[in-house]
Design an enzyme around this catalytic site. Structure first.
Site, PDB file in Angstrom:
ATOM      1  N   ASP A   1      -4.681  -8.613   1.499  1.00 17.18           N
ATOM      2  CA  ASP A   1      -4.749  -8.807   0.045  1.00 17.18           C
ATOM      3  C   ASP A   1      -3.802  -9.916  -0.413  1.00 17.18           C
ATOM      4  O   ASP A   1      -4.109 -10.646  -1.363  1.00 17.18           O
ATOM      5  CB  ASP A   1      -4.413  -7.502  -0.678  1.00 17.18           C
ATOM      6  CG  ASP A   1      -5.579  -6.511  -0.644  1.00 17.18           C
ATOM      7  OD1 ASP A   1      -6.606  -6.843  -0.024  1.00 17.18           O
ATOM      8  OD2 ASP A   1      -5.455  -5.429  -1.229  1.00 17.18           O
TER       9      ASP A   1
ATOM     10  N   GLU B   1       0.869  -1.177   0.000  1.00 14.79           N
ATOM     11  CA  GLU B   1       0.000   0.000   0.000  1.00 14.79           C
ATOM     12  C   GLU B   1       0.906   1.227   0.000  1.00 14.79           C
ATOM     13  O   GLU B   1       2.030   1.180   0.519  1.00 14.79           O
ATOM     14  CB  GLU B   1      -0.939   0.022   1.204  1.00 14.79           C
ATOM     15  CG  GLU B   1      -1.870  -1.177   1.309  1.00 14.79           C
ATOM     16  CD  GLU B   1      -2.832  -1.312   0.144  1.00 14.79           C
ATOM     17  OE1 GLU B   1      -3.061  -0.309  -0.559  1.00 14.79           O
ATOM     18  OE2 GLU B   1      -3.357  -2.419  -0.059  1.00 14.79           O
TER      19      GLU B   1
ATOM     20  N   GLU C   1      -7.113  10.488  -1.302  1.00 12.47           N
ATOM     21  CA  GLU C   1      -7.690   9.440  -2.155  1.00 12.47           C
ATOM     22  C   GLU C   1      -7.137   8.066  -1.786  1.00 12.47           C
ATOM     23  O   GLU C   1      -7.858   7.065  -1.838  1.00 12.47           O
ATOM     24  CB  GLU C   1      -7.394   9.725  -3.625  1.00 12.47           C
ATOM     25  CG  GLU C   1      -8.085  10.973  -4.180  1.00 12.47           C
ATOM     26  CD  GLU C   1      -7.319  12.252  -3.883  1.00 12.47           C
ATOM     27  OE1 GLU C   1      -6.298  12.194  -3.151  1.00 12.47           O
ATOM     28  OE2 GLU C   1      -7.730  13.316  -4.396  1.00 12.47           O
TER      29      GLU C   1
ATOM     30  N   HIS D   1      -8.560  -2.023   1.391  1.00  9.49           N
ATOM     31  CA  HIS D   1      -7.352  -2.724   0.960  1.00  9.49           C
ATOM     32  C   HIS D   1      -6.366  -2.774   2.126  1.00  9.49           C
ATOM     33  O   HIS D   1      -6.264  -1.837   2.913  1.00  9.49           O
ATOM     34  CB  HIS D   1      -6.695  -1.983  -0.214  1.00  9.49           C
ATOM     35  CG  HIS D   1      -7.454  -2.094  -1.484  1.00  9.49           C
ATOM     36  ND1 HIS D   1      -6.980  -2.808  -2.565  1.00  9.49           N
ATOM     37  CD2 HIS D   1      -8.663  -1.600  -1.857  1.00  9.49           C
ATOM     38  CE1 HIS D   1      -7.862  -2.738  -3.555  1.00  9.49           C
ATOM     39  NE2 HIS D   1      -8.890  -2.000  -3.141  1.00  9.49           N
TER      40      HIS D   1
ATOM     41  N   HIS E   1      -7.208   2.434   1.393  1.00  8.64           N
ATOM     42  CA  HIS E   1      -6.639   1.505   2.380  1.00  8.64           C
ATOM     43  C   HIS E   1      -6.875   1.906   3.831  1.00  8.64           C
ATOM     44  O   HIS E   1      -6.644   1.075   4.734  1.00  8.64           O
ATOM     45  CB  HIS E   1      -5.137   1.295   2.135  1.00  8.64           C
ATOM     46  CG  HIS E   1      -4.337   2.555   1.986  1.00  8.64           C
ATOM     47  ND1 HIS E   1      -4.280   3.546   2.935  1.00  8.64           N
ATOM     48  CD2 HIS E   1      -3.535   2.978   0.964  1.00  8.64           C
ATOM     49  CE1 HIS E   1      -3.477   4.511   2.528  1.00  8.64           C
ATOM     50  NE2 HIS E   1      -3.013   4.192   1.317  1.00  8.64           N
TER      51      HIS E   1
END
Length: 241
Positions: A159, A11, A54, A154, A59
């Protein structure tokens, strides 16, 4: 010796490492012979810049949460040793490898990912197998019936765990029918196959009756009308079989 596979995800603060964005989370899960070993490497990292709004929406990792986390330079060597020699399984590998290589260069590490690992991109595999279809991780989960209902946001480790299931499904699931067989490489169960002792065993052969043979011929007549000839009759023809 089987190659270690590391399912990896990251991430980040944004989408462009060349614009100075950083990795803020790395999640890795280890798999050997298509089985998860339970060995993982998971770290949060303090970036050199703020996380974009954003990205936080994707996440949920905030600047406040990352304030006391170590920087990439402090953990880069440990990460490299964890993945060294492995096959990395990554969804949209160009994104993650691009970020990792940029972080390595930015922090004075001489090695790059593809110098010490091989990389398999599950997005490329999925696009080849399902051209023209949606092949995001969520879409593949729906296609293969993999439960990702716990994935509200996320997260690199989560993931990676989901991607491990997707990769196994995408590449064919079970690789061999060694049910209960213990091979040299340790695959299968702990018990070897126990073969049936057929010594002294007699098998009863049941032959078709006249009525059953007549019904079979009638069925073949029907197949002859709907096809180019019943295969059974071709095999029974003189010189065949």
């Amino acid at each position: 010796m089987s190659v270690r596979q590391i399912i990896l995800d990251t991430e980040t603060t944004g989408i462009d490492p060349e614009a100075g964005h950083n990795i803020i989370e790395i999640g890795c899960v280890e798999m050997v012979r298509r089985k998860l070993t339970g060995n993982t490497w998971h770290k949060y990292l303090k970036p050199d810049r703020d996380v974009e709004a954003e990205a936080i929406e994707v996440h949920g990792i905030t600047n406040e949460f990352l304030a006391d986390k170590p920087k990439f330079v402090e953990l880069g060597a440990e990460f490299l040793e964890f993945v060294r020699g492995a096959e990395l399984i990554i969804h949209n590998a160009a994104f993650d490898v691009g970020f990792l290589d940029t972080e390595l260069a930015r922090n004075g590490f001489s090695e790059r990912i593809e110098q010490i690992c091989t990389v398999t991109d599950t997005l490329a595999l999925a696009r080849k197998k399902y051209p023209g279809q949606r092949n995001s991780l969520d879409a593949l989960c729906r296609r293969y019936g993999i439960d990702n209902s716990h994935r509200e946001l996320h997260g690199a480790l989560l993931d990676s765990e989901i991607l491990a299931d997707v990769y196994l499904a995408l590449t064919g699931g079970q690789t061999s029918l060694q049910l209960g067989q213990s091979g040299q490489d340790g695959e299968g169960g702990d018990e070897p196959i126990r073969r049936v002792n057929t010594e002294g065993m007699t098998l009863k052969v049941l032959r078709a009756s006249v009525e059953e043979l007549a019904e079979h011929d009638a069925f073949l007549d029907l197949l002859d009308k709907k096809s180019d000839g019943a295969v059974w009759r071709q095999l029974d023809a003189p010189g065949q079989g």
